[in-house]
Scaffold this motif. Sequence first.
Motif, PDB file in Angstrom:
ATOM      1  N   ALA A   1       0.829  -1.205   0.000  1.00 24.62           N
ATOM      2  CA  ALA A   1       0.000   0.000   0.000  1.00 24.62           C
ATOM      3  C   ALA A   1       0.867   1.260   0.000  1.00 24.62           C
ATOM      4  O   ALA A   1       0.595   2.220  -0.734  1.00 24.62           O
ATOM      5  CB  ALA A   1      -0.931  -0.006   1.208  1.00 24.62           C
ATOM      6  N   ILE A   2       1.905   1.259   0.820  1.00 26.79           N
ATOM      7  CA  ILE A   2       2.794   2.426   0.890  1.00 26.79           C
ATOM      8  C   ILE A   2       3.527   2.636  -0.432  1.00 26.79           C
ATOM      9  O   ILE A   2       3.574   3.751  -0.974  1.00 26.79           O
ATOM     10  CB  ILE A   2       3.798   2.263   2.051  1.00 26.79           C
ATOM     11  CG1 ILE A   2       3.069   2.282   3.395  1.00 26.79           C
ATOM     12  CG2 ILE A   2       4.858   3.368   2.011  1.00 26.79           C
ATOM     13  CD1 ILE A   2       3.946   1.940   4.583  1.00 26.79           C
ATOM     14  N   LEU A   3       4.109   1.560  -0.973  1.00 31.67           N
ATOM     15  CA  LEU A   3       4.889   1.683  -2.205  1.00 31.67           C
ATOM     16  C   LEU A   3       4.013   2.053  -3.405  1.00 31.67           C
ATOM     17  O   LEU A   3       4.417   2.855  -4.247  1.00 31.67           O
ATOM     18  CB  LEU A   3       5.636   0.371  -2.480  1.00 31.67           C
ATOM     19  CG  LEU A   3       6.777   0.037  -1.509  1.00 31.67           C
ATOM     20  CD1 LEU A   3       7.372  -1.326  -1.829  1.00 31.67           C
ATOM     21  CD2 LEU A   3       7.855   1.112  -1.557  1.00 31.67           C
ATOM     22  N   SER A   4       2.825   1.473  -3.489  1.00 31.38           N
ATOM     23  CA  SER A   4       1.937   1.813  -4.607  1.00 31.38           C
ATOM     24  C   SER A   4       1.474   3.265  -4.527  1.00 31.38           C
ATOM     25  O   SER A   4       1.362   3.950  -5.557  1.00 31.38           O
ATOM     26  CB  SER A   4       0.729   0.874  -4.633  1.00 31.38           C
ATOM     27  OG  SER A   4      -0.074   1.031  -3.479  1.00 31.38           O
TER      28      SER A   4
ATOM     29  N   SER B   1      -5.870   1.836  -1.379  1.00 34.08           N
ATOM     30  CA  SER B   1      -6.722   2.991  -1.690  1.00 34.08           C
ATOM     31  C   SER B   1      -6.631   4.056  -0.604  1.00 34.08           C
ATOM     32  O   SER B   1      -6.605   5.263  -0.888  1.00 34.08           O
ATOM     33  CB  SER B   1      -8.178   2.535  -1.857  1.00 34.08           C
ATOM     34  OG  SER B   1      -8.300   1.631  -2.931  1.00 34.08           O
ATOM     35  N   ILE B   2      -6.575   3.625   0.653  1.00 30.21           N
ATOM     36  CA  ILE B   2      -6.465   4.575   1.775  1.00 30.21           C
ATOM     37  C   ILE B   2      -5.151   5.343   1.693  1.00 30.21           C
ATOM     38  O   ILE B   2      -5.120   6.576   1.828  1.00 30.21           O
ATOM     39  CB  ILE B   2      -6.591   3.833   3.114  1.00 30.21           C
ATOM     40  CG1 ILE B   2      -8.019   3.322   3.314  1.00 30.21           C
ATOM     41  CG2 ILE B   2      -6.190   4.749   4.282  1.00 30.21           C
ATOM     42  CD1 ILE B   2      -8.182   2.420   4.518  1.00 30.21           C
ATOM     43  N   PHE B   3      -4.053   4.627   1.455  1.00 31.29           N
ATOM     44  CA  PHE B   3      -2.748   5.296   1.398  1.00 31.29           C
ATOM     45  C   PHE B   3      -2.647   6.209   0.180  1.00 31.29           C
ATOM     46  O   PHE B   3      -2.035   7.291   0.258  1.00 31.29           O
ATOM     47  CB  PHE B   3      -1.622   4.260   1.390  1.00 31.29           C
ATOM     48  CG  PHE B   3      -1.202   3.797   2.750  1.00 31.29           C
ATOM     49  CD1 PHE B   3      -0.221   4.482   3.459  1.00 31.29           C
ATOM     50  CD2 PHE B   3      -1.786   2.695   3.344  1.00 31.29           C
ATOM     51  CE1 PHE B   3       0.171   4.069   4.721  1.00 31.29           C
ATOM     52  CE2 PHE B   3      -1.413   2.261   4.600  1.00 31.29           C
ATOM     53  CZ  PHE B   3      -0.424   2.950   5.304  1.00 31.29           C
ATOM     54  N   ILE B   4      -3.217   5.784  -0.961  1.00 33.56           N
ATOM     55  CA  ILE B   4      -3.197   6.649  -2.147  1.00 33.56           C
ATOM     56  C   ILE B   4      -3.937   7.953  -1.858  1.00 33.56           C
ATOM     57  O   ILE B   4      -3.539   9.031  -2.325  1.00 33.56           O
ATOM     58  CB  ILE B   4      -3.822   5.910  -3.347  1.00 33.56           C
ATOM     59  CG1 ILE B   4      -2.913   4.778  -3.807  1.00 33.56           C
ATOM     60  CG2 ILE B   4      -4.062   6.877  -4.514  1.00 33.56           C
ATOM     61  CD1 ILE B   4      -3.531   3.865  -4.844  1.00 33.56           C
ATOM     62  N   GLN B   5      -5.021   7.874  -1.087  1.00 33.36           N
ATOM     63  CA  GLN B   5      -5.790   9.064  -0.742  1.00 33.36           C
ATOM     64  C   GLN B   5      -5.056   9.941   0.273  1.00 33.36           C
ATOM     65  O   GLN B   5      -5.113  11.178   0.190  1.00 33.36           O
ATOM     66  CB  GLN B   5      -7.157   8.638  -0.170  1.00 33.36           C
ATOM     67  CG  GLN B   5      -8.095   9.791   0.135  1.00 33.36           C
ATOM     68  CD  GLN B   5      -8.513  10.561  -1.106  1.00 33.36           C
ATOM     69  OE1 GLN B   5      -8.597   9.993  -2.198  1.00 33.36           O
ATOM     70  NE2 GLN B   5      -8.786  11.854  -0.952  1.00 33.36           N
TER      71      GLN B   5
END
Length: 307
Positions: free
Chosen positions: A42-45, A119-123
Amino acid sequence: MRKRKKTNTMKFTFKKSPEDTMKKATAMEQFTERFSAAVVYAILSSVAINFFFQPGHIYSSGITGLAQILTTLSHNWLGYTIPVSVTLYALNLPLFVLAWYKIGHKFTIYTILTVTLSSIFIQLVPEVTLTTDPIINAIFGGLTMGTGIGYGLRNGISSGGTDIISISIRKKTGRNVGFISLMFNTVIVLITGILFGWKYMFYSLLTIFVSSRVTDAVYTKQKRMQVMIVTKKAPEVCKAIQDKLHRGVTIINNAEGAYTHDKTTVLITIITRAEFSFFKAIMKKVDDKAFVSISENVKILGNFVDD
């Protein structure tokens, strides 16, 4: 006063068997590994998308690339930008249902966890323009995304999207998963070229190439490991490996230790990287005093079953 008679009550305690304890410990270890891998992915994406892809107008592979295209189109056509996190999650929702019925419940649960965290991290991670050079954005974005995908696959999780589509089609038709992903990504880059210009198609091809190469380098789930076990409990160890891992074992009897001159047995077997944590749990339960030597990434000629 009449005294009440004391009644003896029998208490039954049920002890968990060592096998149940081992299964529970292994399941907890696998959950910890997969949850940690989901967080790392999640972090890397989110870094790849918000630091490289979006600022450089580079489009990733698979459902992530399609989500980026929809976000760009919402800005150009609607005058309102729908966040990539929203389009990515919305595209995955019907795929969750497909995975639940066609692939498996455990696979689907971990995939939902991974996509949700992503999705949460991208936001949450802000969009930052480190450079406007599209080639640098394509290379480093692909490197970051490929590392995340490979690390996730290495720990037994899926990032959703085309993974679900490919596996479902393969189960139904028997077609190669890589071929199906290639066809889907070809459509993505063609849409990118038609809508936003052909140069962006080539930048997207570059990032897909880099991402796939890095994914292959990091992903070691199917790398084979040769295990040599020196044990005095050969029958028990053989049975556990054959029953739990379904792997063949070669037995070398009457081996002698040079220090104590005790007679022992040497067992040789091949496992995959994905089976290593379960193998450790087996050895801890059956013979925690055995000497175990492991050689990684060995070459195999002959029969070896891959999942």
